[in-house]
Design a protein around this motif. Structure first.
Motif, short mmCIF file in Angstrom:
data_model
loop_
_atom_site.label_atom_id
_atom_site.label_comp_id
_atom_site.label_asym_id
_atom_site.label_seq_id
_atom_site.Cartn_x
_atom_site.Cartn_y
_atom_site.Cartn_z
N PRO A 34 0.82 -1.21 0.00
CA PRO A 34 0.00 0.00 0.00
C PRO A 34 0.86 1.27 0.00
CG PRO A 34 -0.77 -1.56 1.66
CD PRO A 34 0.55 -2.07 1.17
N VAL A 35 0.31 2.33 -0.55
CA VAL A 35 0.91 3.66 -0.42
C VAL A 35 0.41 4.21 0.91
CG1 VAL A 35 1.04 5.98 -1.38
CG2 VAL A 35 0.91 4.00 -2.91
N MET A 36 1.35 4.39 1.84
CA MET A 36 0.96 4.78 3.20
C MET A 36 1.19 6.28 3.40
SD MET A 36 2.31 1.44 5.32
CE MET A 36 1.43 1.90 6.81
N VAL A 37 0.08 6.97 3.64
CA VAL A 37 0.09 8.43 3.76
C VAL A 37 -0.36 8.81 5.17
CG1 VAL A 37 -0.85 10.59 2.87
CG2 VAL A 37 -0.45 8.66 1.32
N GLY A 38 0.41 9.65 5.80
CA GLY A 38 0.05 10.15 7.13
C GLY A 38 -0.35 11.61 7.06
N ILE A 39 -1.53 11.95 7.58
CA ILE A 39 -2.01 13.32 7.60
C ILE A 39 -1.94 13.83 9.04
CG2 ILE A 39 -3.90 14.89 7.07
CD1 ILE A 39 -2.76 13.51 4.61
N VAL A 40 -1.01 14.75 9.28
CA VAL A 40 -0.87 15.36 10.60
C VAL A 40 -1.43 16.78 10.47
CG1 VAL A 40 0.71 16.02 12.44
CG2 VAL A 40 1.18 13.99 11.05
N TYR A 41 -2.57 17.03 11.12
CA TYR A 41 -3.27 18.29 10.92
C TYR A 41 -4.04 18.64 12.19
CZ TYR A 41 -7.84 15.98 10.55
OH TYR A 41 -9.00 15.29 10.83
N THR A 69 -10.81 5.04 -7.60
CA THR A 69 -10.32 3.71 -7.24
C THR A 69 -9.62 3.67 -5.89
OG1 THR A 69 -8.14 4.04 -8.27
CG2 THR A 69 -9.94 3.25 -9.69
N MET A 70 -9.13 4.83 -5.43
CA MET A 70 -8.32 4.93 -4.22
C MET A 70 -7.09 4.02 -4.33
SD MET A 70 -9.87 7.26 -2.68
CE MET A 70 -9.03 7.27 -1.11
N GLU A 71 -6.59 3.89 -5.56
CA GLU A 71 -5.38 3.13 -5.82
C GLU A 71 -4.46 3.92 -6.75
OE1 GLU A 71 -6.44 -0.60 -7.53
OE2 GLU A 71 -7.17 -1.46 -5.63
N ILE A 72 -3.17 3.64 -6.64
CA ILE A 72 -2.17 4.22 -7.53
C ILE A 72 -1.42 3.08 -8.19
CG2 ILE A 72 -0.15 5.73 -7.70
CD1 ILE A 72 -1.10 7.07 -5.09
N ASP A 73 -1.63 2.89 -9.48
CA ASP A 73 -1.00 1.78 -10.21
C ASP A 73 -1.23 0.45 -9.51
OD1 ASP A 73 -0.07 3.57 -12.11
OD2 ASP A 73 1.86 3.87 -11.11
N GLY A 74 -2.45 0.24 -9.06
CA GLY A 74 -2.81 -1.02 -8.41
C GLY A 74 -2.49 -1.09 -6.93
N ARG A 75 -1.81 -0.10 -6.40
CA ARG A 75 -1.47 -0.09 -4.97
C ARG A 75 -2.55 0.67 -4.21
NH1 ARG A 75 4.27 2.36 -4.03
NH2 ARG A 75 4.02 1.31 -2.02
N PRO A 76 -3.18 0.06 -3.24
CA PRO A 76 -4.19 0.78 -2.46
C PRO A 76 -3.55 1.89 -1.63
CG PRO A 76 -3.71 -1.34 -1.45
CD PRO A 76 -3.01 -1.33 -2.78
N ILE A 77 -4.30 2.95 -1.41
CA ILE A 77 -3.82 4.06 -0.59
C ILE A 77 -4.37 3.90 0.82
CG2 ILE A 77 -3.74 6.57 -0.30
CD1 ILE A 77 -4.40 6.77 -3.30
N GLU A 78 -3.47 3.86 1.80
CA GLU A 78 -3.86 3.79 3.20
C GLU A 78 -3.54 5.13 3.85
OE1 GLU A 78 -2.32 0.48 5.36
OE2 GLU A 78 -3.18 -1.02 3.99
N VAL A 79 -4.55 5.81 4.36
CA VAL A 79 -4.37 7.12 4.97
C VAL A 79 -4.63 7.03 6.47
CG1 VAL A 79 -5.11 9.53 4.99
CG2 VAL A 79 -5.13 8.24 2.85
N SER A 80 -3.68 7.51 7.26
CA SER A 80 -3.83 7.59 8.71
C SER A 80 -3.84 9.06 9.11
CB SER A 80 -2.68 6.87 9.42
OG SER A 80 -2.67 5.49 9.12
N TYR A 81 -4.80 9.44 9.96
CA TYR A 81 -4.93 10.82 10.41
C TYR A 81 -4.45 10.95 11.86
CZ TYR A 81 -7.85 11.62 6.29
OH TYR A 81 -8.31 11.73 5.00
N ASP A 104 5.44 6.81 4.37
CA ASP A 104 6.55 7.46 3.67
C ASP A 104 6.14 8.77 3.00
OD1 ASP A 104 5.11 6.47 1.47
OD2 ASP A 104 6.43 4.74 1.27
N ILE A 105 4.88 9.17 3.18
CA ILE A 105 4.41 10.48 2.75
C ILE A 105 3.65 11.09 3.91
CG2 ILE A 105 2.99 11.78 1.13
CD1 ILE A 105 3.36 9.51 -0.88
N ILE A 106 4.05 12.31 4.30
CA ILE A 106 3.38 13.04 5.36
C ILE A 106 2.82 14.33 4.76
CG2 ILE A 106 3.63 14.21 7.59
CD1 ILE A 106 3.95 11.20 7.81
N ALA A 107 1.60 14.68 5.17
CA ALA A 107 0.98 15.90 4.65
C ALA A 107 0.09 16.50 5.73
CB ALA A 107 0.16 15.58 3.39
N GLY A 108 -0.41 17.70 5.45
CA GLY A 108 -1.49 18.24 6.24
C GLY A 108 -1.22 19.39 7.19
#
Length: 391
Positions: A34-41, A69-81, A104-108
């Motif tokens: 999965p593409v693991m995205v962390g949203i710190v906001y 699709t909530m996917e990127i090139d077949g990889r599901p996106i997992e978002v943690s807030y 490995d990606i932080i945003a927010g």
């Protein structure tokens, strides 16, 4: 926020929160993970309303950028807030936990003082950081790993300067809070307007002060030709009331950034005596992407406001970056120099320092009370509000 798995926590401790993978490989792992995205906001705290707008925009943006699709090139996106509550210490702790658990990606980042604490962690841990509504100019060019999905203070000031026919010889005072956002505005106003011949001073109030009359009195005693107000948070109503009581709005030109919808009634009759610059308001742009954002957010029970586009744009950027693969340098390269159709129209990420080049707006507030609403005066082109390249 999800608890950090023991193995990930141990890896994080052993490597001082550097990536647990091989050098240059994103912490999210292989091409099928999965593409693991962390949203710190800020979901609570003084900027919680800003954070909620960002979250709604981000989720709408992910839906759009992935074609549902909530996917990127077949990889599901997992978002943690994770909620930082407007506290830099909590934000840093949450970010460390997310990195340790493989995000490995932080945003927010909602607040400037928080974004400047997260940016170094991105570089140290070789991950991608896409800041949110934090406007501080200090993020632009701070490191290769840091990008932004909103505007920066310099763009606000360049927009404000379009209200002045001739700054040469003018006395300008910045009225702001004594925090990173306020200080950034003082620095940017000074740099922009002093170069055009104006004299710039400031009156700064502590962010938690509710009695703003003494500061408004200082402002009146200065007798400026123009007051630039840079304010955020829940004390805005008290601030505008203090300025009105001291007759600042009648004695000089007052320019400020248009805040969120709940603030519109605050201005009351004063709204017609204030010149507003705007990063965004509902209906500011008539682009296809703006329509998609609006329809998606409203369908989910939300409402488009000032910082909704910042979340939407962040999602577009994250999908673009993650589509380049798991290597962080490949992700950075995919964003640098990227031009895309955003909510506000054509948006460009400047390769040299990752400034987000975008149009801005001149706005007037019409009506009173619950009927108060913004109307567009002019769109200021992206080229006219492009900040200098950060060194």
């Amino acid at each position: 926020m999800r608890k950090t798995p023991p193995l990930a926590a141990a890896c994080a401790a052993a490597l001082a929160l550097t990536s647990c993978g091989s050098p240059g490989e994103a912490a999210g792992g292989g091409e099928d993970d999965p593409v693991m995205v962390g949203i710190v906001y800020s979901s609570t705290g003084p900027l919680a309303s800003y954070g909620e707008q960002y979250r709604q925009g981000f989720e709408a943006g992910l839906d759009h950028a992935t074609n549902g699709t909530m996917e990127i090139d077949g990889r599901p996106i997992e978002v943690s807030y994770a909620d930082d509550a407007g506290d830099p210490t909590k934000a840093v702790s949450a970010t460390r936990d997310l990195i340790g658990s493989g995000h490995d990606i932080i945003a927010g980042s909602t607040a400037s003082g928080i974004a400047t604490q997260i940016a170094p962690l991105a570089e140290q841990n070789d991950i991608l950081f896409v800041s949110g509504s934090a406007a501080t100019d200090a993020l632009t060019g701070v490191n290769d790993h840091t990008f932004r999905s909103g505007r920066q203070t310099y763009q606000d000031i360049l927009t404000a300067s379009t209200f002045m026919e001739d700054p040469d010889g003018a006395e300008v005072v910045v009225f702001a809070q004594q925090n990173a956002f306020g200080q950034d505005n003082v620095a940017a106003v000074t740099e922009v307007l002093e170069a055009e011949g104006a004299s710039v001073d400031s009156v700064l109030a502590p962010p938690d002060t509710t009695d703003l009359t003494p500061f408004a009195e200082q402002l009146g005693q200065a007798e400026p030709d123009l007051v630039f107000v840079a304010w955020a948070g829940e004390t805005a109503a008290a601030m505008w009331q203090a300025l009105d009581q001291q007759e600042i709005l009648d004695s000089t030109e007052v320019v400020t950034g248009l805040d969120i919808k709940p603030s519109y009634p605050v201005f009351g009759e004063a709204g017609g005596r204030i010149s507003f610059l705007s990063h965004y308001f509902d209906g500011a742009a008539e682009t296809e992407v703006a329509e998609i954002m609006h329809d998606t957010v409203v369908a989910d029970g939300g409402e488009v406001d000032l910082f909704t586009p910042d979340g939407f744009t962040a999602a577009q950027m994250i999908v673009q970056a993650a589509g380049a693969g798991t290597d962080v340098q490949d992700r950075i390269a995919a964003l640098e120099g990227w031009t895309f159709d955003g909510v506000k129209g054509e948006v460009h990420i400047r390769a040299e320092d990752h400034a987000l080049i975008q149009p801005m707006y001149q706005v007037e507030l019409v009506g009173e009370g619950e009927d108060a609403h913004p109307e567009l005066i002019a769109q200021i082109s992206a080229a006219d509000v492009e900040p200098p390249v950060a060194e």
